[in-house]
Design a protein around this motif. Structure first.
Motif: not given
Ligand code: SF4
Length: 479
Positions: A298-302, A311-325
């Motif tokens: 949950e902390r990682m999600y937030h 931040k000027e960095l493209f950050t992705m979280d492979f287990q919490n970003d499922g809704e975008f795909v």
């Protein structure tokens, strides 16, 4: 390439040339030009995101400007390949192929050129091989040629350490200039000569594994490794080359790697992206005890959402970003994995398959029983914070494997889906209420979109498939 597609390609490449002339000035009119040449239905959410970034001059705009600090030749080449060949032209073609073949067609293909590695990191399966397995140059070339026939132009190397095969990888970049190649690497084989090769080909991007400070890294990967990783990053930055960082987060390191200071370090080193991967207890001796707790997840999600907003960095979280795909992307829905023995697996973490690329074509693999089970059953949950048939819906994987007759393909430590489920079931049960709470949180910026139903991150062909199979809006939601 059809004449119309050739004309579209030339027009889009001209837009990139125009942007290159004076990025800060010309970026304001770029989306108008894109709208003129690219049909409205092609990548609409990505276009909206670009538009907002340019108008608001936000952190994503600053990331774009960082891209303009790269070596100009590499930058132009990569922008054209990634935006034009791999996305704007490839996506509609992939959609056509999905419709034609009535199966999943990937946006990217992951493959292991070799199981060999030059390091012996504690806990890594690559160290366990008695001898190395390799996909030959001809094998990889054939996979790419077949993939392009289906519209796939992105190839991602995993392993083993792919750069053990750096000469072959560079030859493949040369041969397939309309493809982009990403490479997960320990970075210790990146030197000045390799940077010059990267400049020459212009379509190769490393994603460097970096999961800790010097002490932690050297303890796990061998003395002096951290210094080599930093040196590789410095070399890439000094040469104006694009790269990113990949980071596996576990119960032990989650709190240390997900910090703002760590993000700032990545930006300072020159990284353009950071991809976080949730630890998966795959392989008979990989313990469930390293799985992050629900609180850490949950902390990682937030944390990731917060970093993405500033931040000027493209950050992705492979287990919490499922809704975008639209949930699970495996089984060729957006990607698949081919291991060094040639087994075609739905996902880099799912070591079961019916087919080997030495025996079947890529299209036959996409239509193989396990892949079709993915096609028919995705998404595996209507809460995309619980996307995985192994991790969050642990009874699903066993069912898919049993119904498809797939066999284990783990090269070192095969395990049955039931043994794997015994490790994931408690974590899945603990995560479910937290995932539901976040998913239904009215204050979450994504809440309104979630209320619209399952369309977010879905392709047109996904929606048509749901209609046809009659399970849209009624996906499994396994407990
Ligand atoms: S199988 Fe699981 S880990 Fe693999 S893409 Fe699907 S959700 Fe992600």
């Amino acid at each position: 390439m059809a004449l119309t597609q050739a004309a579209e390609r030339a027009a889009l490449n001209k837009i990139i040339d125009y942007l290159e002339e004076d990025p800060e000035k010309n970026i304001d009119t770029i989306m108008t030009l894109v709208d003129k040449f690219v049909p409205e239905h092609v990548l609409p959410s990505q276009r909206r995101a670009f538009d907002t970034a340019i108008r608001e001059r936000n952190n994503w705009y600053r990331l774009m400007m960082r891209i303009f600090d790269l070596n100009p030749e590499v930058r132009t080449k990569l922008l054209k390949t990634l935006i034009v060949d791999c996305s704007v032209l490839a996506w509609p073609y992939q959609e056509k192929m999905r419709e034609k073949h009535q199966c999943n067609i990937p946006y990217a293909i992951l493959l292991d050129p070799t199981s060999a590695c030059n390091l012996r990191c504690t806990g890594c399966w690559a160290a366990e091989y008695g001898h190395a397995l390799n996909l030959s140059f001809e094998d990889i070339d054939s996979i790419i040629c077949q993939g392009k026939e289906l519209g796939c132009h992105i190839y991602i190397y995993t392993g083993g350490e792919p750069l053990v095969r750096k000469d072959d990888l560079i030859r493949l970049c040369e041969k397939h200039q309309d493809c982009a190649f990403l490479c997960f690497t320990n970075a210790t084989l990146i030197d000045e000569a390799f940077c010059q090769e990267m400049i020459r080909v212009g379509n190769f991007v490393p994603a460097i594994s970096a999961e800790g400070d010097e002490g932690t890294t050297d303890a796990r990967r061998g003395k002096g490794t951290y210094a080599k990783i930093e040196r590789a990053m410095d070399l890439l930055r000094e040469n104006g080359l694009p790269f990113g960082i990949s980071c596996c987060w576990t119960r032990e390191n989650a709190d240390a790697v997900a910090t703002e200071a760590n993000m700032d370090w990545m930006i300072e080193k020159g990284a353009l992206f950071c991809w976080y991967f949730h630890y998966m207890p795959v392989g008979a001796s990989s313990p469930a005890s390293l799985m992050p707790t629900p609180e850490q997840r949950e902390r990682m999600y937030h944390f990731v959402r917060d970093m993405r907003s500033k931040k000027e960095l493209f950050t992705m979280d492979f287990q919490n970003d499922g809704e975008f795909v639209g949930g699970c992307i495996a089984g060729g829905r957006r990607y698949l994995h081919i291991n060094a023995a040639g087994d075609v697996e739905p996902c880099v973490f799912i070591h079961y398959s019916n087919v080997n690329i030495h025996d079947v074509t890529l299209l036959e693999a996409l239509k193989s029983p396990l892949f079709m089970k993915y096609y028919e059953n995705q998404p595996f949950n209507d809460n995309h914070l619980r996307p995985c048939p192994m991790l969050e819906n642990p009874y699903e994987l066993g069912r898919l494997v049993a119904e498809s007759g797939a066999h284990g393909t783990d090269l070192v430590e095969p395990e049955t889906p039931e043994d794997l489920r015994r490790k994931t079931v408690a974590g899945a049960a603990a995560w479910a209420p937290v995932a539901e709470k976040i998913w239904n949180d009215e204050n979450d910026p994504m809440h309104a979109k979630r209320l619209e139903g399952m369309k977010q991150g879905m392709a047109e062909t996904d929606l048509e498939k749901f209609e046809r199979l009659g399970h849209f809006g009624d996906c499994q939601n396994k407990k």
